[in-house]
Design a protein around this motif. Structure first.
Motif, PDB file in Angstrom:
ATOM      1  N   ILE A 184       0.964  -1.081  -0.159  1.00  0.00           N
ATOM      2  CA  ILE A 184       0.012  -0.106   0.030  1.00  0.00           C
ATOM      3  C   ILE A 184       0.873   1.324   0.012  1.00  0.00           C
ATOM      4  O   ILE A 184       1.205   1.843   1.041  1.00  0.00           O
ATOM      5  N   ILE A 185       1.527   1.537  -1.316  1.00  0.00           N
ATOM      6  CA  ILE A 185       2.371   2.629  -1.380  1.00  0.00           C
ATOM      7  C   ILE A 185       1.585   3.454  -2.444  1.00  0.00           C
ATOM      8  O   ILE A 185       1.502   3.244  -3.522  1.00  0.00           O
ATOM      9  N   ASP A 186       1.584   4.879  -1.977  1.00  0.00           N
ATOM     10  CA  ASP A 186       0.786   5.747  -2.922  1.00  0.00           C
ATOM     11  C   ASP A 186       2.077   6.721  -3.370  1.00  0.00           C
ATOM     12  O   ASP A 186       2.739   7.031  -2.499  1.00  0.00           O
ATOM     13  N   VAL A 187       2.200   6.831  -4.694  1.00  0.00           N
ATOM     14  CA  VAL A 187       3.157   7.374  -5.242  1.00  0.00           C
ATOM     15  C   VAL A 187       2.717   8.618  -5.963  1.00  0.00           C
ATOM     16  O   VAL A 187       1.607   8.549  -7.097  1.00  0.00           O
ATOM     17  N   SER A 188       3.247   9.702  -5.894  1.00  0.00           N
ATOM     18  CA  SER A 188       3.213  11.065  -7.001  1.00  0.00           C
ATOM     19  C   SER A 188       4.473  11.205  -7.354  1.00  0.00           C
ATOM     20  O   SER A 188       5.301  11.604  -6.440  1.00  0.00           O
ATOM     21  N   TYR A 189       4.428  11.593  -8.544  1.00  0.00           N
ATOM     22  CA  TYR A 189       5.798  12.153  -9.209  1.00  0.00           C
ATOM     23  C   TYR A 189       5.805  13.643  -9.373  1.00  0.00           C
ATOM     24  O   TYR A 189       4.728  14.351  -9.651  1.00  0.00           O
ATOM     25  N   ALA A 190       7.093  14.084  -9.339  1.00  0.00           N
ATOM     26  CA  ALA A 190       7.285  15.518  -9.692  1.00  0.00           C
ATOM     27  C   ALA A 190       6.984  15.698 -11.285  1.00  0.00           C
ATOM     28  O   ALA A 190       7.097  14.791 -12.159  1.00  0.00           O
ATOM     29  N   PRO A 191       6.606  16.954 -11.620  1.00  0.00           N
ATOM     30  CA  PRO A 191       6.384  17.201 -13.012  1.00  0.00           C
ATOM     31  C   PRO A 191       7.367  16.789 -13.983  1.00  0.00           C
ATOM     32  O   PRO A 191       8.540  16.898 -13.690  1.00  0.00           O
ATOM     33  N   GLY A 192       7.004  15.913 -15.106  1.00  0.00           N
ATOM     34  CA  GLY A 192       8.019  15.446 -15.998  1.00  0.00           C
ATOM     35  C   GLY A 192       8.615  14.203 -15.431  1.00  0.00           C
ATOM     36  O   GLY A 192       9.434  13.783 -16.190  1.00  0.00           O
ATOM     37  N   TYR A 193       8.329  13.556 -14.547  1.00  0.00           N
ATOM     38  CA  TYR A 193       8.811  12.240 -13.956  1.00  0.00           C
ATOM     39  C   TYR A 193       7.865  10.976 -13.662  1.00  0.00           C
ATOM     40  O   TYR A 193       6.573  11.660 -13.580  1.00  0.00           O
ATOM     41  N   ASN A 194       8.011   9.942 -13.944  1.00  0.00           N
ATOM     42  CA  ASN A 194       7.178   8.912 -14.021  1.00  0.00           C
ATOM     43  C   ASN A 194       7.946   7.583 -13.965  1.00  0.00           C
ATOM     44  O   ASN A 194       9.349   7.369 -13.739  1.00  0.00           O
ATOM     45  N   SER A 195       7.392   6.347 -13.871  1.00  0.00           N
ATOM     46  CA  SER A 195       8.097   5.298 -13.780  1.00  0.00           C
ATOM     47  C   SER A 195       7.384   4.144 -15.140  1.00  0.00           C
ATOM     48  O   SER A 195       6.057   4.236 -14.879  1.00  0.00           O
ATOM     49  N   ASP A 196       8.359   3.532 -15.805  1.00  0.00           N
ATOM     50  CA  ASP A 196       7.612   2.657 -16.633  1.00  0.00           C
ATOM     51  C   ASP A 196       7.682   1.116 -16.478  1.00  0.00           C
ATOM     52  O   ASP A 196       7.639   0.085 -16.998  1.00  0.00           O
ATOM     53  N   GLU A 197       8.023   0.947 -14.982  1.00  0.00           N
ATOM     54  CA  GLU A 197       8.466  -0.250 -14.331  1.00  0.00           C
ATOM     55  C   GLU A 197       7.534  -0.344 -12.860  1.00  0.00           C
ATOM     56  O   GLU A 197       7.173   0.622 -12.446  1.00  0.00           O
ATOM     57  N   LYS A 198       6.999  -1.540 -12.561  1.00  0.00           N
ATOM     58  CA  LYS A 198       6.272  -1.691 -11.550  1.00  0.00           C
ATOM     59  C   LYS A 198       7.273  -1.595 -10.358  1.00  0.00           C
ATOM     60  O   LYS A 198       8.296  -1.906 -10.409  1.00  0.00           O
ATOM     61  N   LEU A 199       6.470  -0.875  -9.158  1.00  0.00           N
ATOM     62  CA  LEU A 199       7.184  -1.040  -7.872  1.00  0.00           C
ATOM     63  C   LEU A 199       7.505  -2.369  -7.643  1.00  0.00           C
ATOM     64  O   LEU A 199       6.542  -3.315  -7.574  1.00  0.00           O
ATOM     65  N   GLU A 200       8.612  -2.685  -7.074  1.00  0.00           N
ATOM     66  CA  GLU A 200       9.284  -3.975  -6.817  1.00  0.00           C
ATOM     67  C   GLU A 200       9.349  -4.092  -5.382  1.00  0.00           C
ATOM     68  O   GLU A 200       9.481  -3.135  -4.591  1.00  0.00           O
ATOM     69  N   ILE A 201       8.989  -5.521  -4.729  1.00  0.00           N
ATOM     70  CA  ILE A 201       8.848  -5.508  -3.179  1.00  0.00           C
ATOM     71  C   ILE A 201       9.669  -6.878  -3.082  1.00  0.00           C
ATOM     72  O   ILE A 201       9.590  -7.682  -3.968  1.00  0.00           O
ATOM     73  N   LYS A 213       6.131  11.421  -2.077  1.00  0.00           N
ATOM     74  CA  LYS A 213       5.459  12.559  -2.867  1.00  0.00           C
ATOM     75  C   LYS A 213       6.743  13.125  -3.797  1.00  0.00           C
ATOM     76  O   LYS A 213       7.724  12.969  -3.223  1.00  0.00           O
ATOM     77  N   GLU A 214       6.291  13.733  -4.715  1.00  0.00           N
ATOM     78  CA  GLU A 214       7.212  14.628  -5.723  1.00  0.00           C
ATOM     79  C   GLU A 214       8.291  13.681  -5.982  1.00  0.00           C
ATOM     80  O   GLU A 214       9.286  14.193  -6.067  1.00  0.00           O
ATOM     81  N   VAL A 215       8.404  12.485  -6.397  1.00  0.00           N
ATOM     82  CA  VAL A 215       9.258  11.473  -6.660  1.00  0.00           C
ATOM     83  C   VAL A 215       9.829  12.118  -8.058  1.00  0.00           C
ATOM     84  O   VAL A 215       9.278  12.278  -9.021  1.00  0.00           O
ATOM     85  N   SER A 216      11.296  12.173  -7.956  1.00  0.00           N
ATOM     86  CA  SER A 216      11.984  12.567  -9.002  1.00  0.00           C
ATOM     87  C   SER A 216      13.223  11.658  -9.155  1.00  0.00           C
ATOM     88  O   SER A 216      14.154  11.936 -10.174  1.00  0.00           O
ATOM     89  N   SER A 217      13.379  10.720  -8.401  1.00  0.00           N
ATOM     90  CA  SER A 217      14.653   9.711  -8.254  1.00  0.00           C
ATOM     91  C   SER A 217      14.252   8.241  -7.828  1.00  0.00           C
ATOM     92  O   SER A 217      13.224   8.321  -7.351  1.00  0.00           O
TER      93      SER A 217
END
Length: 319
Positions: free
Chosen positions: A149-166, A194-198
């Motif tokens: 249960i991990i909510d992710v919001s990205y900084a503008p211009g950032y995202n991920s093309d892979e699933k979150l790994e556990i 929040k504001e994930v950019s890395s």
């Protein structure tokens, strides 16, 4: 008068002097007697308490304490020191042998550790207690998937093309069979990024509140999320018609749509118009509807978001 006072003083001094001398010789004699007695060798049975720790997670154990009886041959000083120290043995149940219904503590396999706690020589000790049986009830075990249960919001211009790994993606639990059968998955506690950019990595605890009557072999998992710089791309894609009437020729307008997509900068050059398929299906046409609705039927896996520049396609049937 003076003579009587002198006589009284002499009698008092004499008595005090005799009492002090008697007390001194009494204490001295007592010490000599004690030294002689403590220097003698005695054989005594003593009881050493033992505490059992680290109960196996797949077992129910109610007995966590016991006593080891030992016969010790030692001088009085050694026995007195042993009584003052009052040693206690700590033993992990994880390290002991297991039979069908008991975990067994064997003194012959634990002699070195016990003697090191007692600080006596092996040739002065005889173990009366040969073993201690610790009864247990075997629990049922089950491996269940973990849902993060991990909510992710990205900084503008950032995202991920892979699933979150556990890691791990499933954990082992134990408990009553009826309860285990009702558990299909287990969730983590909720965290927000929040504001994930890395790239992100860390640990999150398992949410044990919902099933407090089971034992969890692991209380937390590790997670990893790869974040990338993303950009937006546009491609003109021809529309493919499905399930058109067989007795008519279909003309549509427009014949192409613009697909707007989001992709990482690393993969931008890999995307081409052949990776997309846009359709209009006559089977989706409602009564009295005079337009088709375009849908994206296929897109590449490295594209995270898509949309069309229009949501209606006009058509004409010619018979």
């Amino acid at each position: 008068m003076f003579k009587e006072q002198v006589q009284r003083l002499n009698r008092t001094t004499f008595k005090k002097t005799n009492f002090k001398a008697f007390f001194f010789f009494f204490i001295f004699a007592l010490l000599i007697w004690l030294l002689i007695q403590f220097s003698k060798t005695y054989t005594k049975e003593i009881s050493v308490p033992i505490q059992f720790t680290e109960i196996p997670k797949d077992k129910i154990v109610n007995k966590t304490k016991g006593t080891i009886k030992i016969r010790v041959t030692e001088n009085g000083f050694g026995l007195a020191w042993l009584s003052i120290r009052n040693p206690k043995i700590i033993s992990s149940l994880e390290d002991l042998s297991v039979t069908e219904n008991n975990i067994t503590f064997l003194t012959e396999t634990q002699e070195t550790e016990i003697l090191s706690k007692l600080r006596v020589n092996f040739d002065k000790v005889h173990f009366i207690t040969k073993k201690i049986n610790i009864p247990f009830i075997q629990k049922e075990t089950k491996k269940i998937p973990v849902v993060p249960i991990i909510d992710v919001s990205y900084a503008p211009g950032y995202n991920s093309d892979e699933k979150l790994e556990i890691q791990p993606d499933s954990i082992k639990i134990s408990g009553a069979k009826k309860i285990l059968d009702s558990i299909k998955f287990i969730s983590t506690q909720k965290i927000t990024l929040k504001e994930v950019s890395s790239n992100q990595n860390g640990k999150v605890k398992i949410d044990t509140a919902e099933y407090s009557n089971v034992t969890y072999y692991q209380n937390e998992i590790a997670y990893q999320l790869k974040a990338k710089k993303f950009t937006e791309g546009r491609l003109n894609i021809p529309i493919e018609i499905l399930n058109a009437p067989e007795d008519a020729t279909v003309s549509i307008f427009p014949k192409e749509v613009i697909v707007i997509y989001t992709v990482s900068l690393d993969s931008f050059e890999e995307v081409s118009k052949n990776d997309f398929l846009v359709i209009c299906d006559f089977n989706d046409l409602s009564e009295n509807q005079n337009f088709l609705i375009p849908k994206i039927k296929k897109k590449p896996s490295n594209v995270t978001a898509t949309r069309l520049n229009i949501n209606k396609v006009q058509f004409v049937l010619k018979r």
